[in-house]
Design a protein around this motif. Sequence first.
Motif, PDB file in Angstrom:
ATOM      1  N   GLN A 242       0.825  -1.204   0.000  1.00  0.00           N
ATOM      2  CA  GLN A 242       0.000   0.000   0.000  1.00  0.00           C
ATOM      3  C   GLN A 242       0.860   1.256   0.000  1.00  0.00           C
ATOM      4  O   GLN A 242       0.532   2.251  -0.655  1.00  0.00           O
ATOM      5  CB  GLN A 242      -0.919   0.001   1.228  1.00  0.00           C
ATOM      6  CG  GLN A 242      -2.048  -1.005   1.169  1.00  0.00           C
ATOM      7  CD  GLN A 242      -3.054  -0.686   0.075  1.00  0.00           C
ATOM      8  OE1 GLN A 242      -3.442   0.452  -0.104  1.00  0.00           O
ATOM      9  NE2 GLN A 242      -3.480  -1.702  -0.664  1.00  0.00           N
TER      10      GLN A 242
ATOM     11  N   MET B 114       2.283   1.878  -3.524  1.00  0.00           N
ATOM     12  CA  MET B 114       1.209   2.340  -4.418  1.00  0.00           C
ATOM     13  C   MET B 114       0.842   3.793  -4.128  1.00  0.00           C
ATOM     14  O   MET B 114       0.585   4.573  -5.048  1.00  0.00           O
ATOM     15  CB  MET B 114      -0.026   1.439  -4.289  1.00  0.00           C
ATOM     16  CG  MET B 114       0.084   0.138  -5.071  1.00  0.00           C
ATOM     17  SD  MET B 114      -1.519  -0.678  -5.333  1.00  0.00           S
ATOM     18  CE  MET B 114      -1.923  -1.174  -3.677  1.00  0.00           C
TER      19      MET B 114
ATOM     20  N   ASN C  74       3.484   6.004  -5.611  1.00  0.00           N
ATOM     21  CA  ASN C  74       3.260   6.121  -7.055  1.00  0.00           C
ATOM     22  C   ASN C  74       2.135   7.102  -7.352  1.00  0.00           C
ATOM     23  O   ASN C  74       2.266   7.973  -8.223  1.00  0.00           O
ATOM     24  CB  ASN C  74       2.931   4.764  -7.661  1.00  0.00           C
ATOM     25  CG  ASN C  74       4.091   3.798  -7.689  1.00  0.00           C
ATOM     26  OD1 ASN C  74       3.922   2.585  -7.552  1.00  0.00           O
ATOM     27  ND2 ASN C  74       5.301   4.303  -7.869  1.00  0.00           N
ATOM     28  N   PHE C  75       1.019   6.971  -6.633  1.00  0.00           N
ATOM     29  CA  PHE C  75      -0.142   7.816  -6.912  1.00  0.00           C
ATOM     30  C   PHE C  75       0.126   9.278  -6.561  1.00  0.00           C
ATOM     31  O   PHE C  75      -0.140  10.188  -7.365  1.00  0.00           O
ATOM     32  CB  PHE C  75      -1.364   7.315  -6.137  1.00  0.00           C
ATOM     33  CG  PHE C  75      -2.596   8.147  -6.361  1.00  0.00           C
ATOM     34  CD1 PHE C  75      -3.317   8.022  -7.536  1.00  0.00           C
ATOM     35  CD2 PHE C  75      -3.009   9.066  -5.415  1.00  0.00           C
ATOM     36  CE1 PHE C  75      -4.440   8.803  -7.757  1.00  0.00           C
ATOM     37  CE2 PHE C  75      -4.131   9.848  -5.631  1.00  0.00           C
ATOM     38  CZ  PHE C  75      -4.847   9.713  -6.808  1.00  0.00           C
TER      39      PHE C  75
ATOM     40  N   CYS D  93       2.570  10.824  -8.900  1.00  0.00           N
ATOM     41  CA  CYS D  93       1.900  11.148 -10.157  1.00  0.00           C
ATOM     42  C   CYS D  93       1.179  12.486 -10.045  1.00  0.00           C
ATOM     43  O   CYS D  93       1.297  13.356 -10.918  1.00  0.00           O
ATOM     44  CB  CYS D  93       0.910  10.039 -10.505  1.00  0.00           C
ATOM     45  SG  CYS D  93      -0.077  10.345 -11.983  1.00  0.00           S
ATOM     46  N   CYS D  94       0.440  12.681  -8.959  1.00  0.00           N
ATOM     47  CA  CYS D  94      -0.304  13.929  -8.770  1.00  0.00           C
ATOM     48  C   CYS D  94       0.640  15.116  -8.617  1.00  0.00           C
ATOM     49  O   CYS D  94       0.411  16.185  -9.193  1.00  0.00           O
ATOM     50  CB  CYS D  94      -1.196  13.817  -7.527  1.00  0.00           C
ATOM     51  SG  CYS D  94      -2.515  12.591  -7.667  1.00  0.00           S
TER      52      CYS D  94
ATOM     53  N   LEU E 265       1.238   1.966 -11.417  1.00  0.00           N
ATOM     54  CA  LEU E 265      -0.063   1.640 -10.830  1.00  0.00           C
ATOM     55  C   LEU E 265      -0.835   0.670 -11.713  1.00  0.00           C
ATOM     56  O   LEU E 265      -1.494  -0.254 -11.216  1.00  0.00           O
ATOM     57  CB  LEU E 265      -0.875   2.917 -10.625  1.00  0.00           C
ATOM     58  CG  LEU E 265      -0.410   3.843  -9.502  1.00  0.00           C
ATOM     59  CD1 LEU E 265      -1.129   5.180  -9.587  1.00  0.00           C
ATOM     60  CD2 LEU E 265      -0.658   3.201  -8.145  1.00  0.00           C
ATOM     61  N   THR E 266      -0.748   0.845 -13.026  1.00  0.00           N
ATOM     62  CA  THR E 266      -1.427  -0.055 -13.955  1.00  0.00           C
ATOM     63  C   THR E 266      -0.857  -1.455 -13.868  1.00  0.00           C
ATOM     64  O   THR E 266      -1.595  -2.453 -13.880  1.00  0.00           O
ATOM     65  CB  THR E 266      -1.292   0.466 -15.399  1.00  0.00           C
ATOM     66  OG1 THR E 266      -1.842   1.782 -15.473  1.00  0.00           O
ATOM     67  CG2 THR E 266      -2.025  -0.443 -16.375  1.00  0.00           C
TER      68      THR E 266
ATOM     69  N   MET F  87      -5.280   0.623  -6.822  1.00  0.00           N
ATOM     70  CA  MET F  87      -5.029   1.918  -6.206  1.00  0.00           C
ATOM     71  C   MET F  87      -4.875   1.696  -4.706  1.00  0.00           C
ATOM     72  O   MET F  87      -5.435   0.753  -4.147  1.00  0.00           O
ATOM     73  CB  MET F  87      -6.197   2.866  -6.476  1.00  0.00           C
ATOM     74  CG  MET F  87      -6.242   3.406  -7.889  1.00  0.00           C
ATOM     75  SD  MET F  87      -5.095   4.778  -8.106  1.00  0.00           S
ATOM     76  CE  MET F  87      -5.930   6.044  -7.147  1.00  0.00           C
TER      77      MET F  87
ATOM     78  N   GLN G 178      -5.589   1.882  -0.818  1.00  0.00           N
ATOM     79  CA  GLN G 178      -6.849   1.940  -0.085  1.00  0.00           C
ATOM     80  C   GLN G 178      -6.655   2.765   1.177  1.00  0.00           C
ATOM     81  O   GLN G 178      -6.017   2.319   2.125  1.00  0.00           O
ATOM     82  CB  GLN G 178      -7.320   0.522   0.266  1.00  0.00           C
ATOM     83  CG  GLN G 178      -7.497  -0.393  -0.932  1.00  0.00           C
ATOM     84  CD  GLN G 178      -8.564   0.110  -1.884  1.00  0.00           C
ATOM     85  OE1 GLN G 178      -9.656   0.503  -1.457  1.00  0.00           O
ATOM     86  NE2 GLN G 178      -8.265   0.111  -3.175  1.00  0.00           N
TER      87      GLN G 178
ATOM     88  N   TRP H 114      -7.004  10.575   2.586  1.00  0.00           N
ATOM     89  CA  TRP H 114      -6.993  11.134   1.234  1.00  0.00           C
ATOM     90  C   TRP H 114      -7.057  12.655   1.277  1.00  0.00           C
ATOM     91  O   TRP H 114      -6.291  13.350   0.573  1.00  0.00           O
ATOM     92  CB  TRP H 114      -8.170  10.603   0.419  1.00  0.00           C
ATOM     93  CG  TRP H 114      -7.996   9.247  -0.180  1.00  0.00           C
ATOM     94  CD1 TRP H 114      -8.770   8.147   0.034  1.00  0.00           C
ATOM     95  CD2 TRP H 114      -6.980   8.844  -1.111  1.00  0.00           C
ATOM     96  NE1 TRP H 114      -8.300   7.078  -0.690  1.00  0.00           N
ATOM     97  CE2 TRP H 114      -7.213   7.473  -1.408  1.00  0.00           C
ATOM     98  CE3 TRP H 114      -5.908   9.490  -1.698  1.00  0.00           C
ATOM     99  CZ2 TRP H 114      -6.410   6.752  -2.282  1.00  0.00           C
ATOM    100  CZ3 TRP H 114      -5.099   8.776  -2.576  1.00  0.00           C
ATOM    101  CH2 TRP H 114      -5.347   7.420  -2.856  1.00  0.00           C
TER     102      TRP H 114
END
Length: 245
Positions: A44, A47, A50-51, A54-55, A180-181, A186, A188, A194
């Motif tokens: 987690q 991930m 990575n997310f 990316c943002c 991520l792909t 994604m 959790q 978030w």
Amino acid sequence: MVASGALFALLGATFVGASTQRISGMGFALVSSPFLVMVLGPHQGVMLVNFLGCCSSFMILAQVFKQVEFRKVFLVLVPAMLMTIPGAWVAARVSGPMLSIGIAIMVILALSSSFLLRNLKASQGKGLAIGAGAVSGFMSVTAGVSSPAIAAYAVASRWPQAKFAISVQLYFFVLAIASLTAKGGMPQLHWIQWTGCAVAMICGILLGNWLAPKIPPKLSRAFVVIIAFAGALTLMVNGLLELNA
């Protein structure tokens, strides 16, 4: 409920990582990855790195898109994206403590190797670009850290720092999506986490916008290295303790 200590650690890592990314062009994953993995676990945590990476890159890229050197970016991006597939396979089959230790080792080795590249002769060969991209892509999906190999390539190829810091945002943005792909999911998180991450990232980038012109490049790079080393060492100790528990 979300533990307050874990939440503060999550927000702090996101805030410092985002501001560092804006100041030096890289460093979000190096700074935040060890701490996010400690809070959320290897799978987690990576991930989320990575997310959020990316943002963060997208928000910076939106400000500098016209200045990106697309040809140089795609030369390293293609092999990096291909290597996310075997990287995802490895990440899914390694146990939590062992993956934490592996992530810490990869971060430390990547940081240490950067010091050995200062005296390299300039190299413009495609082989170096392909190799750097491949290593970066594998580390992105396994450890959430893709910048050291690309930074090494930038040093070896004499890619000007100002142009590199701008162009590499496109690289980080696309590679994070590919990572991520490859993992097929994604992170959790609770809605409070978030929301907190979003606010921390925006505040970090705003602080970075203000500090970027004021901080010498050498000082910002030193800060990234110190924080990343500290986080990686802490992550390794935690992984060893879990392994021996």
